[in-house]
Design an enzyme around this catalytic site. Structure first.
Site, short mmCIF file in Angstrom:
data_model
loop_
_atom_site.label_atom_id
_atom_site.label_comp_id
_atom_site.label_asym_id
_atom_site.label_seq_id
_atom_site.Cartn_x
_atom_site.Cartn_y
_atom_site.Cartn_z
N ASP A 18 0.97 21.97 1.83
CA ASP A 18 0.22 22.66 0.86
C ASP A 18 0.35 24.08 0.55
OD1 ASP A 18 -1.53 20.09 0.75
OD2 ASP A 18 -2.41 21.05 2.65
N LYS A 21 4.69 23.81 -2.88
CA LYS A 21 6.03 23.57 -3.27
C LYS A 21 6.14 23.06 -4.89
CE LYS A 21 5.66 20.51 0.14
NZ LYS A 21 4.75 21.05 1.14
N ALA A 44 1.57 13.09 -0.16
CA ALA A 44 1.86 14.19 -0.87
C ALA A 44 1.25 14.44 -2.20
CB ALA A 44 3.55 14.59 -1.01
N GLY A 45 0.85 15.86 -2.53
CA GLY A 45 0.37 16.00 -3.72
C GLY A 45 0.79 17.19 -4.28
N HIS A 46 2.03 17.10 -5.19
CA HIS A 46 2.58 18.47 -5.65
C HIS A 46 2.01 18.56 -7.11
CE1 HIS A 46 6.14 17.79 -2.84
NE2 HIS A 46 4.89 18.02 -2.30
N GLN A 227 4.90 17.41 2.79
CA GLN A 227 4.24 17.99 3.93
C GLN A 227 4.91 19.43 4.30
OE1 GLN A 227 4.93 14.47 3.96
NE2 GLN A 227 3.29 14.49 2.63
N GLY A 305 -9.19 15.53 -1.61
CA GLY A 305 -10.21 16.47 -1.80
C GLY A 305 -10.94 17.04 -0.83
P1 IMP Z 1 -0.61 10.95 6.95
O1 IMP Z 1 0.62 11.51 6.47
O2 IMP Z 1 -1.36 10.36 5.82
O3 IMP Z 1 -0.30 10.09 7.91
O4 IMP Z 1 -1.40 12.19 7.54
C1 IMP Z 1 -1.05 12.68 8.87
C2 IMP Z 1 -1.40 14.04 8.79
O5 IMP Z 1 -0.74 14.85 7.90
C3 IMP Z 1 -2.80 14.21 8.47
O6 IMP Z 1 -3.59 15.72 9.27
C4 IMP Z 1 -2.86 14.72 6.92
O7 IMP Z 1 -3.90 15.57 6.54
C5 IMP Z 1 -1.73 15.59 7.14
N1 IMP Z 1 -0.77 15.46 5.47
C6 IMP Z 1 -0.35 14.15 5.24
N2 IMP Z 1 0.38 14.47 4.16
C7 IMP Z 1 0.05 16.09 3.68
C8 IMP Z 1 0.28 16.97 2.64
O8 IMP Z 1 0.79 16.67 1.66
N3 IMP Z 1 -0.50 18.16 2.78
C9 IMP Z 1 -0.80 18.57 3.72
N4 IMP Z 1 -1.41 17.58 4.92
C10 IMP Z 1 -0.82 16.45 4.87
#
Ligand code: IMP
Length: 424
Positions: A18, A21, A44-46, A227, A305
């Site tokens: 977050d 990027k 991910a959410g870019h 991430q 969210g």
């Molecule tokens: P997962 O990737 O869904 O397995 O989540 C594992 C951990 O990574 C959790 O704490 C999520 O909140 C965190 N996480 C996964 N993707 C993101 C991202 O794009 N931004 C921030 N945290 C992330």
């Protein structure tokens, strides 16, 4: 004379994700011929604001808005066909043609609907020690990859139905063993199978050859991280991590490029810290200051969210990530969020039971931050477009971080606007 080979530059979130990027990749894209994702998936959410429209890209590389670029979803990624289809169709509806410009590795792994159920089931079984995953099936998909039972994108092209049913049955058995039977994937599965058909429109290729050939032709590649380094499966705050290699090493394995092909490594961080999900977060602020940072920085998850946990800058984490990734250039985002603070704190060390460390400890649980006060600049930054206009105390903050990390901050962002990305 041999032609000059191209390089792969990497743009990596180096804390907990977050970092912004999407905005930076969008800014960088014009300099590269190929933009490639090497790890992660729809977790991910870019967020990209482009021509007045806001897009949240999950699996598709951010170079997609630039008609002349090739975009690659590399072998290190995991892909959910239904979510991919929804994401791609949104872009098609907005007028972008994707099919020739978006290439998907045949070696990338598929996220099944039952992977998402397993994600929920494993989280439920963890009780109070939940990872707080995004629920997108990331962990179970990478687990199947490591267990050598996963389905790859290339599997779509041959005997797919049989392979799908076999893996689904395996998942259903695990779910029965976990007594997690209250789920219904019928609608989801229908969309997912539509997504499988939809994916066939795209070049499903051996992207490692494409990338290496592009490099041989002198083209440059941007590896778009997902991430952050502290969510890396090896180097993050395990077990509170994602399941992929989010660090510079992951660029090599996730795209099939050799280490000597890597050029610059841009490490993105925010002027403060955030974390979403569970796990240790030494610099977390539980007071009003944390709420203020969340509010001003709009720190709510792009995918889920959820409220992001907020804190001051963590130099222990930053220095560790710089070391692991070989960061050549730092990129500091969201500096303007700190405009109104009289004093800014920076964490310079961790302390626990009378022991103080500056190296990232193996287990970040239970450590307290050692703070150093830095004067705030108390001036709005968001209209600034040139370094020479920076208030003295903001320039001092930049210099302080550069000194502490031994790494230049080459880019500073002072507002969400594209133009507010200042190169130093
Ligand atoms: P997962 O990737 O869904 O397995 O989540 C594992 C951990 O990574 C959790 O704490 C999520 O909140 C965190 N996480 C996964 N993707 C993101 C991202 O794009 N931004 C921030 N945290 C992330």
């Amino acid at each position: 004379m041999t032609m000059k080979q191209g390089k792969v530059d990497a743009l990596l979130g180096i804390v907990f994700g977050d970092e912004g990027k999407g905005k930076v990749v969008d800014y960088f894209t014009p300099r590269y011929d190929v933009v490639a994702r090497f790890a992660g998936g729809p977790n991910a959410g870019h967020t990209i604001i482009f021509e007045g429209k806001k897009f949240v890209l999950r699996s598709i590389p951010s170079g997609i808005f630039d008609e002349g670029k090739v975009n690659i979803i590399g072998n290190g990624c995991v892909i959910a066909p239904d979510l991919f289809m929804a994401e791609a169709q949104e872009l098609e509806t907005a007028g972008y043609t994707l099919t020739n410009r978006l290439h998907i590795s045949r070696r990338a792994h598929l996220i099944l609907p039952t992977h998402r159920v397993l994600d929920r089931a494993y989280e439920a079984a963890k009780g109070k020690n939940k990872v707080g995953t995004t629920g997108k099936g990331i962990g179970p998909t990478y687990s199947d990859k490591a267990a050598r039972v996963g389905l790859r994108v290339g599997d779509i092209l041959e005997n797919f139905e049989e392979k799908y049913q076999t893996l689904k049955a395996r998942h259903e058995q695990i779910l029965r063993d976990l007594h997690f039977t209250d789920y219904d994937i019928a609608d989801e599965e229908k969309k997912w199978l539509e997504g499988i058909e939809y994916m066939k429109k795209f070049p499903l290729t051996d992207t490692e050859f494409e990338i290496n050939r592009a490099l041989e032709q002198g083209k440059n590649v941007l590896a778009e991280g997902a991430q952050g380094s502290l969510l890396d499966i090896d180097h993050g705050t395990y077990p509170y991590v994602s399941s992929s290699s989010t660090t510079a090493g992951g660029v090599c394995t996730g795209l099939g490029v050799a280490p000597n092909r890597i050029g610059r490594i841009f490490g993105i961080f925010k002027a403060y810290s955030t974390r979403v999900g569970g796990g240790p977060f030494v610099v977390e602020l539980f007071d009003e200051t944390g709420d203020t940072i969340r509010h001003i920085g709009n720190e709510y998850g792009a995918v889920t969210g959820r409220n992001r946990r907020c804190g001051w800058l963590d130099l222990v984490a930053l220095k560790y990530a710089i070391m692991i990734n070989g960061v050549t250039d730092l990129v500091m985002m969201k500096s303007d969020v700190l405009d109104d603070f009289e004093t800014i704190k920076v964490c310079t060390a961790y302390t626990k039971d009378g022991v103080t460390v500056t190296d990232m400890p193996y287990d970040t649980e239970g450590w307290q931050p050692v703070w150093e006060d830095v004067p705030g600049w108390h001036t709005p930054l968001s209209e600034l477009r040139n370094e020479k206009d920076f208030p003295k105390k903001f320039a001092d903050y930049i210099a302080y971080i550069e000194r502490a990390t031994g790494t230049p901050i080459s880019i500073v962002s002072v507002s969400p606007d594209r133009e507010a990305t200042i190169i130093r």
